[in-house]
Design a protein around this motif. Structure first.
Motif, PDB file in Angstrom:
ATOM      1  N   GLU A 250      48.943  40.805  29.106  1.00 53.73           N
ATOM      2  CA  GLU A 250      48.594  41.599  30.299  1.00 53.73           C
ATOM      3  C   GLU A 250      47.546  40.866  31.137  1.00 53.73           C
ATOM      4  O   GLU A 250      47.633  40.834  32.361  1.00 53.73           O
ATOM      5  N   SER A 251      46.569  40.273  30.473  1.00 46.67           N
ATOM      6  CA  SER A 251      45.528  39.538  31.173  1.00 46.67           C
ATOM      7  C   SER A 251      46.112  38.355  31.934  1.00 46.67           C
ATOM      8  O   SER A 251      45.760  38.109  33.103  1.00 46.67           O
ATOM      9  N   LYS A 252      47.017  37.613  31.303  1.00 49.16           N
ATOM     10  CA  LYS A 252      47.652  36.465  31.968  1.00 49.16           C
ATOM     11  C   LYS A 252      48.511  36.937  33.129  1.00 49.16           C
ATOM     12  O   LYS A 252      48.528  36.320  34.193  1.00 49.16           O
ATOM     13  N   ALA A 253      49.231  38.046  32.964  1.00 50.16           N
ATOM     14  CA  ALA A 253      50.041  38.588  34.055  1.00 50.16           C
ATOM     15  C   ALA A 253      49.146  38.967  35.233  1.00 50.16           C
ATOM     16  O   ALA A 253      49.477  38.680  36.387  1.00 50.16           O
ATOM     17  N   ASN A 254      47.997  39.583  34.956  1.00 48.38           N
ATOM     18  CA  ASN A 254      47.045  39.933  36.021  1.00 48.38           C
ATOM     19  C   ASN A 254      46.560  38.680  36.741  1.00 48.38           C
ATOM     20  O   ASN A 254      46.463  38.656  37.969  1.00 48.38           O
ATOM     21  N   GLU A 255      46.253  37.641  35.987  1.00 49.86           N
ATOM     22  CA  GLU A 255      45.805  36.372  36.573  1.00 49.86           C
ATOM     23  C   GLU A 255      46.879  35.796  37.495  1.00 49.86           C
ATOM     24  O   GLU A 255      46.597  35.359  38.616  1.00 49.86           O
ATOM     25  N   LEU A 256      48.124  35.782  37.025  1.00 45.38           N
ATOM     26  CA  LEU A 256      49.217  35.243  37.834  1.00 45.38           C
ATOM     27  C   LEU A 256      49.455  36.085  39.084  1.00 45.38           C
ATOM     28  O   LEU A 256      49.772  35.551  40.147  1.00 45.38           O
ATOM     29  N   ARG A 257      49.276  37.400  38.977  1.00 46.88           N
ATOM     30  CA  ARG A 257      49.414  38.255  40.164  1.00 46.88           C
ATOM     31  C   ARG A 257      48.349  37.907  41.203  1.00 46.88           C
ATOM     32  O   ARG A 257      48.620  37.863  42.401  1.00 46.88           O
ATOM     33  N   LEU A 258      47.132  37.610  40.736  1.00 47.98           N
ATOM     34  CA  LEU A 258      46.064  37.213  41.661  1.00 47.98           C
ATOM     35  C   LEU A 258      46.383  35.883  42.340  1.00 47.98           C
ATOM     36  O   LEU A 258      45.912  35.618  43.450  1.00 47.98           O
ATOM     37  N   LEU A 259      47.187  35.056  41.692  1.00 49.07           N
ATOM     38  CA  LEU A 259      47.576  33.763  42.253  1.00 49.07           C
ATOM     39  C   LEU A 259      48.799  33.867  43.168  1.00 49.07           C
ATOM     40  O   LEU A 259      49.285  32.850  43.667  1.00 49.07           O
TER      41      LEU A 259
ATOM     42  N   TYR B 161      51.857  35.661  42.372  1.00 50.04           N
ATOM     43  CA  TYR B 161      53.111  36.052  41.713  1.00 50.04           C
ATOM     44  C   TYR B 161      53.078  37.572  41.534  1.00 50.04           C
ATOM     45  O   TYR B 161      52.859  38.087  40.445  1.00 50.04           O
ATOM     46  N   HIS B 162      53.311  38.289  42.617  1.00 52.89           N
ATOM     47  CA  HIS B 162      53.036  39.725  42.684  1.00 52.89           C
ATOM     48  C   HIS B 162      53.837  40.581  41.725  1.00 52.89           C
ATOM     49  O   HIS B 162      53.401  41.672  41.376  1.00 52.89           O
ATOM     50  N   HIS B 163      54.995  40.140  41.300  1.00 46.17           N
ATOM     51  CA  HIS B 163      55.855  40.992  40.472  1.00 46.17           C
ATOM     52  C   HIS B 163      55.852  40.604  38.999  1.00 46.17           C
ATOM     53  O   HIS B 163      56.654  41.134  38.232  1.00 46.17           O
ATOM     54  N   VAL B 164      54.974  39.707  38.579  1.00 46.48           N
ATOM     55  CA  VAL B 164      54.968  39.251  37.191  1.00 46.48           C
ATOM     56  C   VAL B 164      54.492  40.368  36.255  1.00 46.48           C
ATOM     57  O   VAL B 164      53.591  41.135  36.586  1.00 46.48           O
ATOM     58  N   THR B 165      55.144  40.460  35.102  1.00 45.27           N
ATOM     59  CA  THR B 165      54.766  41.442  34.082  1.00 45.27           C
ATOM     60  C   THR B 165      54.399  40.698  32.801  1.00 45.27           C
ATOM     61  O   THR B 165      54.650  39.500  32.662  1.00 45.27           O
TER      62      THR B 165
ATOM     63  N   LEU C 145      60.340  30.164  36.648  1.00 42.86           N
ATOM     64  CA  LEU C 145      60.984  31.006  37.661  1.00 42.86           C
ATOM     65  C   LEU C 145      62.077  30.250  38.402  1.00 42.86           C
ATOM     66  O   LEU C 145      63.152  30.794  38.663  1.00 42.86           O
ATOM     67  N   THR C 146      61.811  29.005  38.733  1.00 34.77           N
ATOM     68  CA  THR C 146      62.773  28.195  39.480  1.00 34.77           C
ATOM     69  C   THR C 146      64.040  27.970  38.679  1.00 34.77           C
ATOM     70  O   THR C 146      65.154  28.138  39.188  1.00 34.77           O
TER      71      THR C 146
END
Length: 100
Positions: free
Chosen positions: A19-28, A30-34, A74-75
């Motif tokens: 969850e923490s890594k997903a939050n980090e990626l969203r801040l970067l 990647y808005h839809h990452v879970t 993702l790519t």
């Protein structure tokens, strides 16, 4: 020394780190990452064949996942999805011609 389990056996234990890594990626951006997306990326890019590891190794892998690695994941998946959709369209089209 610490318990050694397969990566998949540790999944529920490392959910807060995912969850923490997903939050980090969203801040970067990647808005839809879970957390599930992070898990799948690590399985495909880092933990091939469900290796055995200690808990701290799994958590370390999660926090060291780079945004570049996630973007690559993702790519590749987007290309595979495009190929799958093209295959489905071709099958659907050929089936439509057969029924005419």
């Amino acid at each position: 020394m610490g318990t050694i389990k397969t990566v998949h056996e540790w999944k529920t234990d490392v959910m807060p780190a995912l969850e923490s890594k997903a939050n980090e990626l969203r801040l970067l951006g990647y808005h839809h990452v879970t957390s599930g997306d992070v898990w799948e990326c690590l399985n495909e890019k880092v933990w091939k064949n469900n290796p055995t590891k200690r808990l701290y190794e799994i958590v370390q892998d999660i926090f060291q996942l780079s945004s570049n690695t996630y973007m690559s994941y993702l790519t590749i998946n987007a290309h595979q999805d495009d190929n799958l959709m093209a295959s489905i369209a071709a099958l659907t089209e050929s089936n439509a011609h057969e029924t005419e």
